[in-house]
Design a protein around this motif. Structure first.
Motif, PDB file in Angstrom:
ATOM      1  N   ALA A   1      -3.755   6.190   2.121  1.00 58.78           N
ATOM      2  CA  ALA A   1      -2.409   6.004   2.671  1.00 58.78           C
ATOM      3  C   ALA A   1      -1.869   7.299   3.270  1.00 58.78           C
ATOM      4  O   ALA A   1      -1.231   7.287   4.328  1.00 58.78           O
ATOM      5  CB  ALA A   1      -1.460   5.483   1.595  1.00 58.78           C
TER       6      ALA A   1
ATOM      7  N   LEU B   1      -6.604   4.643  -2.996  1.00 59.87           N
ATOM      8  CA  LEU B   1      -5.590   4.035  -2.138  1.00 59.87           C
ATOM      9  C   LEU B   1      -4.573   5.073  -1.685  1.00 59.87           C
ATOM     10  O   LEU B   1      -4.153   5.090  -0.526  1.00 59.87           O
ATOM     11  CB  LEU B   1      -4.871   2.901  -2.888  1.00 59.87           C
ATOM     12  CG  LEU B   1      -5.632   1.598  -3.086  1.00 59.87           C
ATOM     13  CD1 LEU B   1      -4.778   0.620  -3.895  1.00 59.87           C
ATOM     14  CD2 LEU B   1      -6.019   0.972  -1.754  1.00 59.87           C
TER      15      LEU B   1
ATOM     16  N   LEU C   1       0.824  -1.198   0.000  1.00 56.25           N
ATOM     17  CA  LEU C   1       0.000   0.000   0.000  1.00 56.25           C
ATOM     18  C   LEU C   1       0.863   1.254   0.000  1.00 56.25           C
ATOM     19  O   LEU C   1       0.615   2.197  -0.774  1.00 56.25           O
ATOM     20  CB  LEU C   1      -0.918   0.000   1.226  1.00 56.25           C
ATOM     21  CG  LEU C   1      -1.743   1.279   1.455  1.00 56.25           C
ATOM     22  CD1 LEU C   1      -2.625   1.579   0.247  1.00 56.25           C
ATOM     23  CD2 LEU C   1      -2.569   1.144   2.726  1.00 56.25           C
TER      24      LEU C   1
ATOM     25  N   ILE D   1      -5.976  -5.600  -0.907  1.00 60.89           N
ATOM     26  CA  ILE D   1      -6.010  -4.323  -0.181  1.00 60.89           C
ATOM     27  C   ILE D   1      -7.280  -3.559  -0.530  1.00 60.89           C
ATOM     28  O   ILE D   1      -7.988  -3.048   0.344  1.00 60.89           O
ATOM     29  CB  ILE D   1      -4.765  -3.470  -0.526  1.00 60.89           C
ATOM     30  CG1 ILE D   1      -3.494  -4.136   0.018  1.00 60.89           C
ATOM     31  CG2 ILE D   1      -4.897  -2.062   0.057  1.00 60.89           C
ATOM     32  CD1 ILE D   1      -2.216  -3.550  -0.555  1.00 60.89           C
TER      33      ILE D   1
ATOM     34  N   ARG E   1      -2.594  -6.037  -4.237  1.00 64.28           N
ATOM     35  CA  ARG E   1      -3.345  -4.816  -4.505  1.00 64.28           C
ATOM     36  C   ARG E   1      -4.845  -5.090  -4.487  1.00 64.28           C
ATOM     37  O   ARG E   1      -5.628  -4.316  -3.902  1.00 64.28           O
ATOM     38  CB  ARG E   1      -2.927  -4.218  -5.855  1.00 64.28           C
ATOM     39  CG  ARG E   1      -3.706  -2.971  -6.234  1.00 64.28           C
ATOM     40  CD  ARG E   1      -3.207  -2.394  -7.553  1.00 64.28           C
ATOM     41  NE  ARG E   1      -3.145  -3.385  -8.601  1.00 64.28           N
ATOM     42  CZ  ARG E   1      -4.221  -3.841  -9.274  1.00 64.28           C
ATOM     43  NH1 ARG E   1      -5.427  -3.367  -8.995  1.00 64.28           N
ATOM     44  NH2 ARG E   1      -4.083  -4.740 -10.219  1.00 64.28           N
TER      45      ARG E   1
END
Length: 216
Positions: free
Chosen positions: A206, A202, A160, A190, A187
């Motif tokens: 993050a 994403l 990530l 996630i 991926r």
């Protein structure tokens, strides 16, 4: 003698801390590293007693590195030295196994005191964040982290961060020594766990949760 390793992605910061700490005969700087991933390799060889660790670094952030060090090098006590005073960063650091948290606007005397305290087995919290720690732990304010983030595996958290820092699947595969298909699988997992649907989402997640920052 306290053996110290310094981990920060800015060389001038590492050098400044080294010069400061080496003025004291009871402290020896035995190594440094410019990111969390390099710190894991260096710590295994240098055997530091205290690791002065930044939080926001490319490749692997200080929180992830702290969590890994607590398993791979348990004799190394991590002292976080960060510019972030937000509850999210502080809580994540201590949950990852940090033994102290200090803000970068601290005095040189406080840094030395914090290093000695952590080396002695004490928990050190600077005055600038003591209120945050009290709120999060003593008053037991509910954890504000996304439930899906807590369910991510250590490898998924690494992937990530690297995705959020603009790495494509091929680069991530090279850095983590895995194949591209495995990166794609991580991926997808996630995104499923976080209920997100694009790389842009994403990346926003993050940054918001402290995996990386816009400064890197």
């Amino acid at each position: 003698m306290t053996r110290v390793m310094i981990v920060d992605d800015h060389s001038i910061v590492r050098e400044g801390i080294r010069i400061l700490l080496e003025k004291f005969p009871d402290i020896m700087v035995v190594a440094d590293a410019d990111n969390g991933r390099a710190a894991l390799d260096v710590a295994a060889k240098a055997a530091p007693g205290v690791v002065v660790m930044d939080t926001s670094m490319p490749g692997m952030n200080g929180i992830e590195a702290t969590q890994r060090l607590s398993v791979e090098c348990p004799s190394a006590r991590v002292l976080i030295l960060s510019m972030h005073k937000d509850k999210r960063f502080v809580a994540q650091a201590f949950r990852a196994g940090a033994r102290g948290y200090l803000l970068k606007d601290c005095t040189s005397a406080e840094l030395v005191h914090a290093v000695r305290s952590v080396a002695a087995g004490e928990i050190y919290v600077c005055s600038g964040i003591i209120g945050v720690v009290i709120d999060d732990y003593i008053k037991r304010i509910p954890d504000s982290l996304h439930q899906g983030e807590a369910a991510l595996t250590p490898r998924e958290r690494e992937v990530l961060q690297l995705i959020a820092e603009g790495n494509n699947a091929k680069n991530i595969a090279f850095l983590l020594k895995i194949n591209v298909k495995t990166v794609d699988t991580h991926r997808q997992q996630i995104m499923k766990k976080l209920k997100l649907h694009s790389v842009a989402e994403l990346t926003k997640f993050a940054i918001r949760e402290g995996f990386t920052s816009l400064d890197n």
